[in-house]
Structures are given as C-alpha cells and as structure tokens.
Motif scaffolding. Sequence first.
Motif, mmCIF file in Angstrom:
data_model
loop_
_atom_site.group_PDB
_atom_site.id
_atom_site.type_symbol
_atom_site.label_atom_id
_atom_site.label_comp_id
_atom_site.label_asym_id
_atom_site.label_seq_id
_atom_site.Cartn_x
_atom_site.Cartn_y
_atom_site.Cartn_z
ATOM 1 N N MET A 1 -10.754 1.545 3.846
ATOM 2 C CA MET A 1 -9.356 1.351 4.234
ATOM 3 C C MET A 1 -9.283 0.359 5.392
ATOM 4 O O MET A 1 -10.131 0.379 6.281
ATOM 5 C CB MET A 1 -8.800 2.697 4.711
ATOM 6 C CG MET A 1 -7.370 2.972 4.320
ATOM 7 S SD MET A 1 -6.818 4.570 5.002
ATOM 8 C CE MET A 1 -7.819 5.757 4.104
ATOM 9 N N ASN A 2 -8.272 -0.473 5.379
ATOM 10 C CA ASN A 2 -8.072 -1.370 6.509
ATOM 11 C C ASN A 2 -6.835 -0.942 7.298
ATOM 12 O O ASN A 2 -6.249 0.120 7.022
ATOM 13 C CB ASN A 2 -7.979 -2.833 6.032
ATOM 14 C CG ASN A 2 -6.796 -3.056 5.092
ATOM 15 O OD1 ASN A 2 -5.778 -2.366 5.187
ATOM 16 N ND2 ASN A 2 -6.938 -4.016 4.186
ATOM 17 N N VAL A 3 -6.457 -1.747 8.270
ATOM 18 C CA VAL A 3 -5.343 -1.348 9.132
ATOM 19 C C VAL A 3 -4.052 -1.167 8.329
ATOM 20 O O VAL A 3 -3.257 -0.267 8.620
ATOM 21 C CB VAL A 3 -5.137 -2.380 10.267
ATOM 22 C CG1 VAL A 3 -4.656 -3.721 9.725
ATOM 23 C CG2 VAL A 3 -4.151 -1.866 11.318
ATOM 24 N N ASP A 4 -3.859 -1.968 7.302
ATOM 25 C CA ASP A 4 -2.647 -1.832 6.503
ATOM 26 C C ASP A 4 -2.657 -0.523 5.717
ATOM 27 O O ASP A 4 -1.622 0.135 5.574
ATOM 28 C CB ASP A 4 -2.515 -3.013 5.539
ATOM 29 C CG ASP A 4 -2.395 -4.337 6.268
ATOM 30 O OD1 ASP A 4 -1.560 -4.417 7.191
ATOM 31 O OD2 ASP A 4 -3.120 -5.279 5.939
ATOM 32 N N GLY A 5 -3.833 -0.161 5.201
ATOM 33 C CA GLY A 5 -3.933 1.092 4.468
ATOM 34 C C GLY A 5 -3.723 2.292 5.373
ATOM 35 O O GLY A 5 -3.001 3.241 5.024
ATOM 36 N N ALA A 6 -4.348 2.241 6.545
ATOM 37 C CA ALA A 6 -4.242 3.379 7.469
ATOM 38 C C ALA A 6 -2.812 3.527 7.992
ATOM 39 O O ALA A 6 -2.287 4.640 8.090
ATOM 40 C CB ALA A 6 -5.227 3.213 8.626
ATOM 41 N N THR A 7 -2.183 2.407 8.312
ATOM 42 C CA THR A 7 -0.796 2.525 8.781
ATOM 43 C C THR A 7 0.122 2.933 7.628
ATOM 44 O O THR A 7 1.072 3.688 7.839
ATOM 45 C CB THR A 7 -0.280 1.203 9.405
ATOM 46 O OG1 THR A 7 -0.443 0.144 8.480
ATOM 47 C CG2 THR A 7 -1.001 0.870 10.684
ATOM 48 N N ALA A 8 -0.168 2.456 6.433
ATOM 49 C CA ALA A 8 0.665 2.863 5.291
ATOM 50 C C ALA A 8 0.569 4.367 5.075
ATOM 51 O O ALA A 8 1.579 5.027 4.771
ATOM 52 C CB ALA A 8 0.243 2.111 4.034
ATOM 53 N N PRO B 1 -4.489 12.642 1.793
ATOM 54 C CA PRO B 1 -5.535 12.850 0.770
ATOM 55 C C PRO B 1 -5.538 11.762 -0.300
ATOM 56 O O PRO B 1 -6.597 11.440 -0.857
ATOM 57 C CB PRO B 1 -5.162 14.203 0.150
ATOM 58 C CG PRO B 1 -4.250 14.864 1.126
ATOM 59 C CD PRO B 1 -3.546 13.770 1.861
ATOM 60 N N LEU B 2 -4.380 11.202 -0.570
ATOM 61 C CA LEU B 2 -4.309 10.163 -1.594
ATOM 62 C C LEU B 2 -4.984 8.885 -1.103
ATOM 63 O O LEU B 2 -5.718 8.226 -1.842
ATOM 64 C CB LEU B 2 -2.847 9.889 -1.947
ATOM 65 C CG LEU B 2 -2.052 11.125 -2.387
ATOM 66 C CD1 LEU B 2 -0.608 10.757 -2.692
ATOM 67 C CD2 LEU B 2 -2.712 11.763 -3.604
ATOM 68 N N ALA B 3 -4.736 8.539 0.163
ATOM 69 C CA ALA B 3 -5.386 7.355 0.737
ATOM 70 C C ALA B 3 -6.899 7.567 0.770
ATOM 71 O O ALA B 3 -7.674 6.646 0.460
ATOM 72 C CB ALA B 3 -4.841 7.090 2.138
ATOM 73 N N CYS C 1 0.840 -1.202 0.000
ATOM 74 C CA CYS C 1 0.000 0.000 0.000
ATOM 75 C C CYS C 1 0.875 1.252 0.000
ATOM 76 O O CYS C 1 0.557 2.243 -0.654
ATOM 77 C CB CYS C 1 -0.944 -0.012 1.195
ATOM 78 S SG CYS C 1 -2.080 1.385 1.222
ATOM 79 N N LEU C 2 1.985 1.188 0.725
ATOM 80 C CA LEU C 2 2.903 2.328 0.750
ATOM 81 C C LEU C 2 3.457 2.571 -0.650
ATOM 82 O O LEU C 2 3.596 3.724 -1.086
ATOM 83 C CB LEU C 2 4.021 2.032 1.749
ATOM 84 C CG LEU C 2 4.886 3.157 2.281
ATOM 85 C CD1 LEU C 2 4.115 4.429 2.522
ATOM 86 C CD2 LEU C 2 5.548 2.706 3.579
ATOM 87 N N GLU C 3 3.726 1.504 -1.371
ATOM 88 C CA GLU C 3 4.196 1.663 -2.746
ATOM 89 C C GLU C 3 3.110 2.293 -3.628
ATOM 90 O O GLU C 3 3.405 3.147 -4.467
ATOM 91 C CB GLU C 3 4.634 0.309 -3.310
ATOM 92 C CG GLU C 3 6.022 -0.098 -2.805
ATOM 93 C CD GLU C 3 6.286 -1.598 -2.858
ATOM 94 O OE1 GLU C 3 5.420 -2.332 -3.380
ATOM 95 O OE2 GLU C 3 7.353 -2.033 -2.365
ATOM 96 N N VAL C 4 1.874 1.883 -3.410
ATOM 97 C CA VAL C 4 0.758 2.469 -4.157
ATOM 98 C C VAL C 4 0.650 3.962 -3.867
ATOM 99 O O VAL C 4 0.498 4.780 -4.785
ATOM 100 C CB VAL C 4 -0.558 1.734 -3.797
ATOM 101 C CG1 VAL C 4 -1.770 2.587 -4.133
ATOM 102 C CG2 VAL C 4 -0.615 0.388 -4.496
ATOM 103 N N LEU C 5 0.753 4.315 -2.595
ATOM 104 C CA LEU C 5 0.630 5.735 -2.229
ATOM 105 C C LEU C 5 1.759 6.552 -2.848
ATOM 106 O O LEU C 5 1.562 7.689 -3.284
ATOM 107 C CB LEU C 5 0.628 5.889 -0.701
ATOM 108 C CG LEU C 5 -0.598 5.315 0.017
ATOM 109 C CD1 LEU C 5 -0.442 5.434 1.528
ATOM 110 C CD2 LEU C 5 -1.881 6.021 -0.433
#
Lengths: 270, 270, 270, 270
Positions: free
Chosen positions: D202-209, D184-186, D113-117
């Motif tokens: 968003m799940n926990v991985d998205g929010a932490t990312a 804002p991107l997430a 997810c961090l790579e996506v962001l």
Amino acid sequence: MTSDYQAAADWWATSISDIQPGVIRLRGYAIEDLIGGASFSQVIWLMVRGELPSAAEAELLELTLVAAVDHGPQAPSIAAARMAASCGLALNNAMATGVNLLGDVHGGAGQQCLEVLRELRTAVRAGESPEAAARALVTAYKDRKAFVPGFGHRFHPRDPRRDPLISALTAAVDQGVVEGDYLPLALALEGVLAEGPKPIPMNVDGATAAIYAELGFPPELARGLFVLSRSVGLLAHAYEQQQEPTRIKGPLPKSITPTYRGVPPRPVSS
Amino acid sequence: MTSDYQAAADWWATSISDIQPGVIRLRGYAIEDLIGGASFSQVIWLMVRGELPSAAEAELLELTLVAAVDHGPQAPSIAAARMAASCGLALNNAMATGVNLLGDVHGGAGQQCLEVLRELRTAVRAGESPEAAARALVTAYKDRKAFVPGFGHRFHPRDPRRDPLISALTAAVDQGVVEGDYLPLALALEGVLAEGPKPIPMNVDGATAAIYAELGFPPELARGLFVLSRSVGLLAHAYEQQQEPTRIKGPLPKSITPTYRGVPPRPVSS
Amino acid sequence: MTSDYQAAADWWATSISDIQPGVIRLRGYAIEDLIGGASFSQVIWLMVRGELPSAAEAELLELTLVAAVDHGPQAPSIAAARMAASCGLALNNAMATGVNLLGDVHGGAGQQCLEVLRELRTAVRAGESPEAAARALVTAYKDRKAFVPGFGHRFHPRDPRRDPLISALTAAVDQGVVEGDYLPLALALEGVLAEGPKPIPMNVDGATAAIYAELGFPPELARGLFVLSRSVGLLAHAYEQQQEPTRIKGPLPKSITPTYRGVPPRPVSS
Amino acid sequence: MTSDYQAAADWWATSISDIQPGVIRLRGYAIEDLIGGASFSQVIWLMVRGELPSAAEAELLELTLVAAVDHGPQAPSIAAARMAASCGLALNNAMATGVNLLGDVHGGAGQQCLEVLRELRTAVRAGESPEAAARALVTAYKDRKAFVPGFGHRFHPRDPRRDPLISALTAAVDQGVVEGDYLPLALALEGVLAEGPKPIPMNVDGATAAIYAELGFPPELARGLFVLSRSVGLLAHAYEQQQEPTRIKGPLPKSITPTYRGVPPRPVSS
C-alpha cells in the motif's frame, strides 16, 4: 556527452522545436523563414500537425478561429477572467484563469462532436447511409437522455455562427479543398434533429467540428483550437476589466446577497 | 425592468460583445460578417482595440504572433504545460498552466520594453535626440545593475527573430503604414548597447515592442499578445506530450535525484 | 557521478525535502515521525519556516487558518471555483482556479498589513511612540487616498473575526508565547482609524497580520497562509457545486443579460 | 424583494456559508465560535461534510493531511510551482499552478482507491469474503494491464507513510472510532498483491483512502483533501524558490539542451 546528459536531454525530447544558440527551428522551418513566409493560421496548423497547410486549408481553419473568439461575460470563462483582473492579477494570470474553465462541459463540445462525426464516418464506411447512421445515433442519445454535442444552443434558437461556417465549408468541398466526407454527416444529423417539435440546429461547435473533421484534425485538437480562439475574448475582457475601478469583483453587485440554504444558526458545543 | 435587474445587468456591463438570442455582435460587428470578412489578426486587434485595423496593420501584428509561438521545453511555461499533460490534464488545463507562468519575468519583457520606448518618446518629444535619450536610459539601467528589457538573450547571441521583424517594421515605416516614431528609438537603444565589449542586440520582445509601439498598442497588451502567440506552442507541446506514455513527468529523469541541502536527519522530540 | 548529473541534480536542489527510496524527510524529520508526532499546523509551520514551533505557537497559527476558510460566493475566488466546477473541471482544477484569484487585491491585504506593521515597528524602535508612528502612517495613506491594509471591510461594519483573534493574541502575549511587539502597533492603528466620523476597525487580514508578525512570519507568507486557509472554502464550494445540475454556470441567471455599452451595430466594410 | 433579486440571489445559493453584515456563519456555526472552538482539521471536515467531527475523527483526518504535504521537486506539481515562482508569479499564482497539476494521474489515486474499496465493500456485503473480492479485483486489473490505485510506488519499494497511517487506523478501529469496514479490504488487497514475485505494498494514497473510507468521505473528496495537504508543500517550495536568484527556471540547467527528434531543417517553399 555523458549518459547522464543524454538521459536528461532525452527526458525533454521533442519533435516540435529545435532551439540552439542563434537558431529557432519549428518543425524544421527556421523561424526567420516563417515570419512573413506563413500566416498565423498556417503556423498554428504547422505547430500542432507537423506540416504547413495550403493557403486554402489555412483559410478554412482561420474562419473557425474567428468564429469562437467571444460569447460575452455570460460565459463563465470570460466572467472568471474579468473577476481575476479585478483582483489585481496580470493579464496572463487572468487569461489562464479563463482558459482553465474551458473544460469538458464548456470547451469540450467541439471535441465530442468530432468524435461523433468520426463514429458516423465509420458506420458509413461500413455501408450505412448517412441518414440511417445519424438516426441511429440520435436515437441512442435520446435513449440515454443526452444531448448530441454540437447541436442546439441554450441561448440562441439558431446560432448565428452556423451559416457562415457551413457555407464556407460547402464551398471548400465544391472547390476540392477538402473531401466532403464529414459535411454530409453533420447535415444528416441536423436533418434528423430537425424532425422533432423543435429543430435543434448545428451550433458553432458542430460547425467547427465538421470543418476540423474535413481538415483531418484529431478530436482533442478541436478543444485546443477553441482555446486559442477564446483566448482572444479572454484577453479583451480581462483588459477591459483592468481599466475599470471595480476591485474584487464578485458575481453579483453588493446589493444582492446570495441565498443561504443551510442549517440554521447553532452553537459550537464543547 | 426592475432596479435589481438593472444593477445585476450593469454589474457585468461590457463594450465588447452584445449577445442576444440569435445575435452575436463584437464591437458592433455581427459575427456572421466577421467570419470570412476579417482575418484572425484583424479580429484580435478589433477585440482588444475596438476598431478593425487596415490589412497592412494586421499583417504587421501577424508577424509578431508568428514570431513568438514557441521556444521549446527549456521555457518553464512549455515545460509546465507538458508536465501538466503528463498528469492527465485536458489540453485547456495544460495550456492554462503554461499561460499562468508568462508573468512579469517570463512574459513581461515586451510590456516593459514598450514602457521604455514610450519613456524615450516622451524625452524625444521634449527635445532630446534619440541617441541622447537612449544613452541616458542605458546609463540609468546600468547604474542600478538592471537589464534593459527587450535587449539581449540568455540563450541566443543574436535572436534570429530580430531581423525579420525589424525588416518588416522598417518596410512598414517606408510605406507609411506606421509613423516611424518608435523604430528609431529601439535602434538607438540597440546602438548604445552595442558600444560595450559585447553587443546586446534587440531580442524578440524588443522587436515586437517596437512594432506594438508603432501600431499604438498600450504596454499591457504586449504581454497579452505574447500570451496569444505562445499559447500555440503550449498547445502543440501539451498535445505532443499527451501522445507519449510518460505519466507524472517530473523535471528530471528518475535516474537523477535533486540535491538535498537542508538540515541532517533529526528526531521529533516529544 | 558526472558533472552533468551534478548540474541537473543541483538545478533542483532544495533544503525542504530529502526523498530517497523508502525515505521521506522534511526539514530533517522522517515523515513517519511527523505523522502522529506533529499537528497539521505544526507541519505547515515546519515546512515554511524550517523548524517545528511550540504547541502554543502552532495553536495561534491554527486560529488564523480557521478564521479565513470562507467568505461565501460573493468572493470572486469562491465564485470562480464554483463556475469552474460547473464546467466539468475536477476538484483540483476548480481549486486552482480559485487560488489563482487570491492576488494582490483579493488575497494580499494580510501581506501588505504585515509590511505596515513592520514599518511601524522600525519607527518605534527608532524612538517613536506607537501612537505617533500610527498617526503618521494613517496621515500618509489618507494623503494619497489609500486604505490602510488590514482595516475596514466593505461588507462588515465590524469584522466578526477580529475579536476572537485579537483576544487570543492578547492572551498569548500575556502568557509569554509571543513578545507583544506588534499587537500594540495594530491596536494603535485601529485607535487612530477610530477617530474619524466612522471607525475603521481591524479586519481579519489585520488581525491575522498582527498574529503572523508576532510569530515572526515574513510578509509574503501571510498571503501563502491565507491561501491554505481559503483553499478549504474553495474545496467545499467546488464540491457543493459538483453535486448540482447546473452546467456552464455564468455569473448571472439566464433571465438577466449583461448590459452592452459599446458601439451600435455596423457593417464590415470591404 | 423583486423576482429579479430572487433569481440572482438564488443563482448563487449555498448551504455552506451565510454572510451578512457583521455575520459569518459556516454550516450554521458563527465564525467567532469556531475560532478557538474547533481545530483546523475539524473545520476542514465541517466545511466539506456539513457537521463537526469528533476530536478522534479529526485526529485521524489530520494524520492524512500531515502525510501528504510534500514529495519534493521530483513531483511535477512542486516543480511547476517552483518554475512559476521563478517567473515572478506571486505565491498564490505559483500555488495555483501546482494545484492545477494534481489531476487524475498525479492527485487522483486516492480517489480511485476509495472507489475500489467501495466496490470491494459492495462485494463483501453481497456475501463474498474480503480475500475473494480482492483476488477477483486484482485479476481484473491485471487482465487489462492496469495498476490497482493506491498500491505500489514508482520511487519507494515501501512507502514510509504506509505504516504510521495503517497503525493509526488499526488503533482507531480497535477503539471504536471507526467501524473497520474498509481496513480489512485494503489489507486483503495488499495481501493478494504480495503474492507475486515482488510485493506491491500500500502507498500513501491507499492508506489515506482506507482512512477516508472508514471516515465516510466520498471518493471525490480524497482528491480534495490531498490538494489541501500538498498545498503546504507547494507553498514551502514556491517560497524557497522566491528567495533564490534564478529567473525563468526551466526544467534543465542551461548546460543541457533538450533532444530534438523532429524533421531536419527545410525551407519554407513559396
């Protein structure tokens, strides 16, 4: 039988082993028939492929299992297993530590080489000559500054395991044990890689990959079989380490301190 | 050669493998001589014991390696390896996960049984009869409510691997392959354990321990050899799991939720 | 709900976490209340002990977690994790490799020291003075040529982590955060161990064990908390290694070859 | 100092820790200054990033460490650690077993997810609106039938960890703790993913990312930090399992037998 039972039972469904009270069947064979009725190599093949191989096929597989058992404590997997044993771990934990390290870089070359051989096979089936296909592949690897997996060895100018494996495979092709679809491709690659200033001969991963390709193993299993083989070395080294008095064995003797290259001393500002 | 070189080189000294450019020698044997010149079982023995066994000895070892390859996904080691594969791990990492679980309780019974057989052997050498020694040992275990390792199976009323292993060992004793010092002790134990309301026959760990004892393996290696054998099952199951679509495979299907037995909901007081 | 459902659900029963769709409760607390409502140290404590600690207790725990994060690549756990990273393993696999090595010898000293402190506590409760109890224990260890766990360091004449931990614990005793039942025992041991020709001061394992004893942690958790702490170092080192070009990092540079001490070259006789 | 010494010392060079007799410095800071002078979260950050964060940054990191500590024994990592504990493994070995499973699929979503962001950030920097960039990315994922990492949860219709993490991140943006480049991107991604028949929050991985992206962590470390957090759950569950009498805990109770789907019984033909 409830649907809950079925759901739980099916969640762990397998085609490998049928275990009932008093019964152990592997791929349909009763364990009591396999013990004494099939060699260890045959049973390894049976377990991962689903059918028993011929004796000749199993012998070819067995050569590869012998070839890769050990490469000494220079190998990080062996070193890690020895360090683990010195930390008081039981043999299974020490072996697991070493097996874990046989990843893409350390244990994956056979798998990658098998993929390369399959790629060449596709090209040859499409009409290319082995030499042309090999040359194109080598060029592509050179262009992206990559090594062709299964060729060259950072330690051995010529890997001593290459010749006996390739000799045995050549004999097996001659005797019709295998088709001989892949051996010429591996040799073609080696030929192209010999054209440079310094030849880059096939290594143990390349030779075993050629054998595995001829025997019909999918690439992933090249890594798995390498793990089975190297586990023998891991066991031997972990056990040897257990007999020694060293505890908490680090990578270097205490007389040598790792170089520190970080920032100089500084205070924690509050 | 500096003393620093020597210190570092000696820190990783080994009696197992001599690796030089172009040279791989295991226990003194060139790898190119071992490939094709010795079976996988012989090389396993060589690596952990230091000498090559006779063909007959290696065959006996090979039976034990065949016997223990798998016991299905009920075994936590196999289940863990399958779960690992479903999490995207490579085969080596999945196998390592399973090997790690073959600890004292799951993979240590053979080692413990070998220790028991050695203990009995000491008693017999001191003049006791096998039966008396076995009876005393069983009583001692019962008194502390412990199971005698290598006997009984929570799943099989009679372990189907016992008979073929003990038959082969009996034949090997008859043929003078081994001395027959330990087989009578294992059978004496089994005899005493059959006297209760429910017989507790030898299981795979007991039968392999009897063989390992006869072959002169130290107890620790019983565990190590079991790991080599079960690694085959770990590979087969991890590979089968990789072919399936399940991702992040938990122990239960999603339709079943683990029971919660903890404290009821409560607020975080500030 | 069928009995099969119940059996499967109960098989994985836990008092720790209650996971339902849309709900995550840990020890009864909703995760959304813990996020921001409790510090990481408090949640670590909650998870392993079942109740939230006071802020002062959590701060004391936090000091120990900071203290043990790293001891450099001399430590086999750190070295193994770096070697793993150089073999292409992902960070979780490299960290697991290192964690696996924190066994009885490398990561168990805190646990063993906690057991020693509890043993002393029992003696003191039975009427002995801390000094007498400590003296008896040290004598017993010396008699069997064993080290008292938690004292002395093969690398540091005086472990720099001792003083700040013991100072903080002393302050916590003074402030009534903890009872002060164990600190005097650790200091008594240190006093006795200082009487020889060379003092053997408390090390990080001893100081954290004193803190864990005061905080009421069972011995096993001393090892578990050490793992949590050292995992930080494992992550940092594995990540640093990933940034470097070295592949298949063995324990020694290629210029140094491990010493071979085995039998000389010999032929495989057929 | 010989060149051999230098070669060996440099082979293990590091910028993280400087360990000398009596001295432990991490990233330049003396350990005695860090104990009590920095929180555990700050030291985690220091170790992996090289510099101490501000208290506000460390608090944001701490929320993510709290959020992911456990998701119960449905998670294969937790189940594997519990099975390991039931096989007699020590806590470190049981924890390592679980950590090993936090691979690409189970523990890699935050990293992905961090790579996506970061990808979205590049698009926005090149002039696209967050919404357009998010829409293009979601379309690309849908086209190859892939899930966008960090969004949706197979168990929770709405992950209860999302809101407190995103609230805290929003507050941190408002207070200038972080720039607000990624939040804002997430949220844009979440908005696009809410347009279908069923929203995919968003799940926990998205929010932490999103938090890790704002804090400047490279993607790989998202996985590493998740490992640190989940290690707490692994410890708690392995320890709980150790207190229970179950030995060799398989995935299912003994009353349920895994389904066998392989070939029917057959003889070993000789």
